[in-house]
Design a protein around this motif. Structure first.
Motif, PDB file in Angstrom:
ATOM      1  N   GLU A 152       0.826  -1.202   0.000  1.00  0.00           N
ATOM      2  CA  GLU A 152       0.000   0.000   0.000  1.00  0.00           C
ATOM      3  C   GLU A 152       0.863   1.255   0.000  1.00  0.00           C
ATOM      4  N   ARG A 153       1.918   1.259   0.771  1.00  0.00           N
ATOM      5  CA  ARG A 153       2.792   2.435   0.816  1.00  0.00           C
ATOM      6  C   ARG A 153       3.501   2.632  -0.523  1.00  0.00           C
ATOM      7  N   MET A 154       3.926   1.532  -1.146  1.00  0.00           N
ATOM      8  CA  MET A 154       4.545   1.645  -2.465  1.00  0.00           C
ATOM      9  C   MET A 154       3.560   2.211  -3.479  1.00  0.00           C
ATOM     10  N   ALA A 155       2.327   1.741  -3.429  1.00  0.00           N
ATOM     11  CA  ALA A 155       1.314   2.221  -4.375  1.00  0.00           C
ATOM     12  C   ALA A 155       0.985   3.686  -4.142  1.00  0.00           C
ATOM     13  N   LEU A 156       0.961   4.107  -2.871  1.00  0.00           N
ATOM     14  CA  LEU A 156       0.558   5.466  -2.533  1.00  0.00           C
ATOM     15  C   LEU A 156       1.551   6.512  -3.036  1.00  0.00           C
ATOM     16  N   ARG A 157       2.772   6.108  -3.342  1.00  0.00           N
ATOM     17  CA  ARG A 157       3.731   7.048  -3.924  1.00  0.00           C
ATOM     18  C   ARG A 157       3.240   7.595  -5.257  1.00  0.00           C
ATOM     19  N   ARG A 158       2.462   6.788  -6.002  1.00  0.00           N
ATOM     20  CA  ARG A 158       2.022   7.195  -7.330  1.00  0.00           C
ATOM     21  C   ARG A 158       0.512   7.310  -7.458  1.00  0.00           C
ATOM     22  N   PHE A 159      -0.223   6.523  -6.697  1.00  0.00           N
ATOM     23  CA  PHE A 159      -1.677   6.480  -6.824  1.00  0.00           C
ATOM     24  C   PHE A 159      -2.311   7.164  -5.620  1.00  0.00           C
ATOM     25  N   GLU A 160      -3.274   8.036  -5.895  1.00  0.00           N
ATOM     26  CA  GLU A 160      -3.900   8.795  -4.814  1.00  0.00           C
ATOM     27  C   GLU A 160      -4.872   7.951  -4.005  1.00  0.00           C
ATOM     28  N   HIS A 161      -5.576   7.044  -4.659  1.00  0.00           N
ATOM     29  CA  HIS A 161      -6.631   6.278  -4.000  1.00  0.00           C
ATOM     30  C   HIS A 161      -6.179   4.822  -3.858  1.00  0.00           C
ATOM     31  N   VAL A 162      -5.735   4.469  -2.665  1.00  0.00           N
ATOM     32  CA  VAL A 162      -5.181   3.145  -2.401  1.00  0.00           C
ATOM     33  C   VAL A 162      -5.991   2.482  -1.294  1.00  0.00           C
ATOM     34  N   TYR A 163      -6.260   1.195  -1.492  1.00  0.00           N
ATOM     35  CA  TYR A 163      -7.049   0.401  -0.544  1.00  0.00           C
ATOM     36  C   TYR A 163      -6.258  -0.847  -0.171  1.00  0.00           C
ATOM     37  N   GLY A 164      -6.292  -1.178   1.097  1.00  0.00           N
ATOM     38  CA  GLY A 164      -5.711  -2.439   1.536  1.00  0.00           C
ATOM     39  C   GLY A 164      -6.760  -3.536   1.508  1.00  0.00           C
ATOM     40  N   MET A 165      -6.300  -4.741   1.262  1.00  0.00           N
ATOM     41  CA  MET A 165      -7.189  -5.906   1.332  1.00  0.00           C
ATOM     42  C   MET A 165      -6.460  -7.012   2.084  1.00  0.00           C
ATOM     43  N   CYS A 166      -7.028  -7.424   3.203  1.00  0.00           N
ATOM     44  CA  CYS A 166      -6.492  -8.557   3.957  1.00  0.00           C
ATOM     45  C   CYS A 166      -7.139  -9.815   3.409  1.00  0.00           C
ATOM     46  N   VAL A 167      -6.324 -10.710   2.872  1.00  0.00           N
ATOM     47  CA  VAL A 167      -6.811 -11.861   2.116  1.00  0.00           C
ATOM     48  C   VAL A 167      -6.693 -13.135   2.938  1.00  0.00           C
ATOM     49  N   TRP A 168      -7.829 -13.736   3.244  1.00  0.00           N
ATOM     50  CA  TRP A 168      -7.870 -15.099   3.780  1.00  0.00           C
ATOM     51  C   TRP A 168      -8.492 -15.959   2.688  1.00  0.00           C
ATOM     52  N   LEU A 169      -7.665 -16.637   1.906  1.00  0.00           N
ATOM     53  CA  LEU A 169      -8.180 -17.336   0.732  1.00  0.00           C
ATOM     54  C   LEU A 169      -7.223 -18.474   0.362  1.00  0.00           C
ATOM     55  N   PRO A 170      -7.509 -19.694   0.808  1.00  0.00           N
ATOM     56  CA  PRO A 170      -6.621 -20.826   0.501  1.00  0.00           C
ATOM     57  C   PRO A 170      -6.813 -21.303  -0.935  1.00  0.00           C
ATOM     58  N   ALA A 171      -5.816 -21.046  -1.774  1.00  0.00           N
ATOM     59  CA  ALA A 171      -5.932 -21.409  -3.191  1.00  0.00           C
ATOM     60  C   ALA A 171      -4.555 -21.718  -3.741  1.00  0.00           C
ATOM     61  N   GLU A 172      -4.526 -22.403  -4.877  1.00  0.00           N
ATOM     62  CA  GLU A 172      -3.270 -22.754  -5.548  1.00  0.00           C
ATOM     63  C   GLU A 172      -3.369 -22.475  -7.034  1.00  0.00           C
ATOM     64  N   HIS A 173      -2.236 -22.100  -7.591  1.00  0.00           N
ATOM     65  CA  HIS A 173      -2.122 -21.950  -9.046  1.00  0.00           C
ATOM     66  C   HIS A 173      -0.778 -22.533  -9.451  1.00  0.00           C
ATOM     67  N   LEU A 174      -0.812 -23.752  -9.994  1.00  0.00           N
ATOM     68  CA  LEU A 174       0.412 -24.437 -10.393  1.00  0.00           C
ATOM     69  C   LEU A 174       0.422 -24.784 -11.883  1.00  0.00           C
ATOM     70  N   ARG A 175      -0.742 -24.717 -12.537  1.00  0.00           N
ATOM     71  CA  ARG A 175      -0.831 -25.019 -13.970  1.00  0.00           C
ATOM     72  C   ARG A 175      -1.440 -23.838 -14.714  1.00  0.00           C
ATOM     73  N   PRO A 176      -0.967 -23.561 -15.937  1.00  0.00           N
ATOM     74  CA  PRO A 176      -1.550 -22.456 -16.703  1.00  0.00           C
ATOM     75  C   PRO A 176      -3.056 -22.616 -16.859  1.00  0.00           C
ATOM     76  N   GLY A 177      -3.771 -21.533 -16.599  1.00  0.00           N
ATOM     77  CA  GLY A 177      -5.213 -21.535 -16.814  1.00  0.00           C
ATOM     78  C   GLY A 177      -6.043 -22.168 -15.729  1.00  0.00           C
ATOM     79  N   VAL A 178      -5.406 -22.681 -14.668  1.00  0.00           N
ATOM     80  CA  VAL A 178      -6.129 -23.432 -13.635  1.00  0.00           C
ATOM     81  C   VAL A 178      -5.864 -22.837 -12.257  1.00  0.00           C
ATOM     82  N   VAL A 179      -6.921 -22.599 -11.508  1.00  0.00           N
ATOM     83  CA  VAL A 179      -6.835 -22.172 -10.115  1.00  0.00           C
ATOM     84  C   VAL A 179      -7.686 -23.115  -9.278  1.00  0.00           C
ATOM     85  N   THR A 180      -7.111 -23.609  -8.189  1.00  0.00           N
ATOM     86  CA  THR A 180      -7.822 -24.480  -7.265  1.00  0.00           C
ATOM     87  C   THR A 180      -8.043 -23.730  -5.959  1.00  0.00           C
TER      88      THR A 180
END
Length: 320
Positions: free
Chosen positions: A103-131
């Motif tokens: 967020e701090r890195m983004a705020l250097r250039r972007f005026e409107h910055v939002y944080g998102m705390c992500v609780w989301l168990p997922a995997e991406h190991l193959r092209p085009g596929v998300v589990t």
């Protein structure tokens, strides 16, 4: 409103897919073979309840933007600056990432910055596929203005996320939740280096105790594990998916894909940085940061280190 998801991997792909299923305009930004597959075949989202291929528009770089576009940044933290640099700075940016530096890195250039705390168990190991293993919801996402506060857009994003398969929560103290998540993520390096082995919990606990001492000294508020458990309840459990054995978290996946980089500098490394700023020793997190970075650079597979070796390195560092 159109959601442009930059980094359509495990987290970004799941968020984009769920927003798309909820009837929203979504564009996925990806690279290489993953983009080629998304563009040609769509995104395959596998959950405990379904296996669905979604025809979500995809691009491999910046596209012309329009009023109402929202950027959801879901890359690893080490890629934040490069990922955001081509996009217009007038757009709102939502940092759906681990760590607390984005967020701090983004705020250097972007005026409107939002944080998102992500609780989301997922995997991406193959092209085009998300589990996505979360059940009954794929994830819970806290959203708020950075550095604090809630506005109309934060409320709208939380509402949109909650329309299909996710729980969205608008919160004025999103960074407190993200610091709590940071403490939890300190075990990612341990899992990546060792795999899931008996005795690893001791190392994870030492890293987290060290981190809480640093945050307390720095006067930085963080959500506790008890608060997280109470808010999450039974809404985001982890269920196995037949034919898709779950490997590990985001750092484990970075080693499994041989990506050559890992986000440990922004997880364990964040604690090391704060420790140096506030005069608190952080030997456990320093060793985890260093060894996970080395494993990524050398493209070692997950679980390439023995627990005894890691303990010895930590004990050596603690003694200096």
């Amino acid at each position: 409103m159109r959601y442009i998801v930059i980094g359509a991997g495990a987290v970004g792909g799941t968020i984009g897919a769920r927003l798309f299923q909820g009837g929203h305009d979504v564009l996925l930004i990806a690279r290489g073979a993953h983009y080629d597959t998304l563009h040609r075949d769509g995104l395959r989202l596998i959950t405990p309840e379904s296996d669905e291929t979604l025809d979500i528009p995809a691009a491999d770089g910046p596209v012309p933007t329009r009023d109402g576009d929202v950027l959801i940044l879901a890359t690893k933290s080490q890629d934040t600056v490069a990922a955001l640099s081509p996009w217009p700075t007038g757009l709102p940016v939502v940092c759906a990432q681990n760590g607390v530096a984005n967020e701090r890195m983004a705020l250097r250039r972007f005026e409107h910055v939002y944080g998102m705390c992500v609780w989301l168990p997922a995997e991406h190991l193959r092209p085009g596929v998300v589990t996505a293993n979360g059940h009954p919801y794929s994830g819970m996402l806290h959203v708020g203005r950075y550095p604090q506060g809630v506005d109309e857009l934060a409320e709208q994003i939380a509402t949109d996320l909650g329309k299909r398969g996710l729980v969205g929560r608008a919160t004025p103290e999103v960074m407190r939740w993200k610091y709590g998540k940071l403490i939890g993520n300190l075990g990612n390096a341990v899992e990546a280096l060792l795999g899931r082995v008996d005795g690893m919990g001791e190392v994870v606990t030492r890293a987290r105790v060290e981190a809480m001492a640093v945050l307390d000294t720095a006067g930085i508020a963080y959500a506790t594990s008890e608060e997280e458990a109470e808010v999450r309840g039974r809404r985001v459990g982890i269920l196995p998916i037949e034919g898709a054995e779950r490997g590990g978290g985001s750092s484990w996946q970075s080693l499994a894909r041989g990506s050559g980089s890992i986000e440990t500098d922004y997880l364990n490394g964040e604690i090391v940085l704060l420790g140096r700023l506030h005069g608190v020793p952080t030997p456990v997190n320093e060793v985890l940061r260093r060894e996970a970075d080395r494993a990524a650079r050398e493209k070692l597979p997950p679980a390439s280190m023995r627990l005894e070796t890691l303990r010895a390195l930590i004990d050596e560092r603690c003694a200096t």
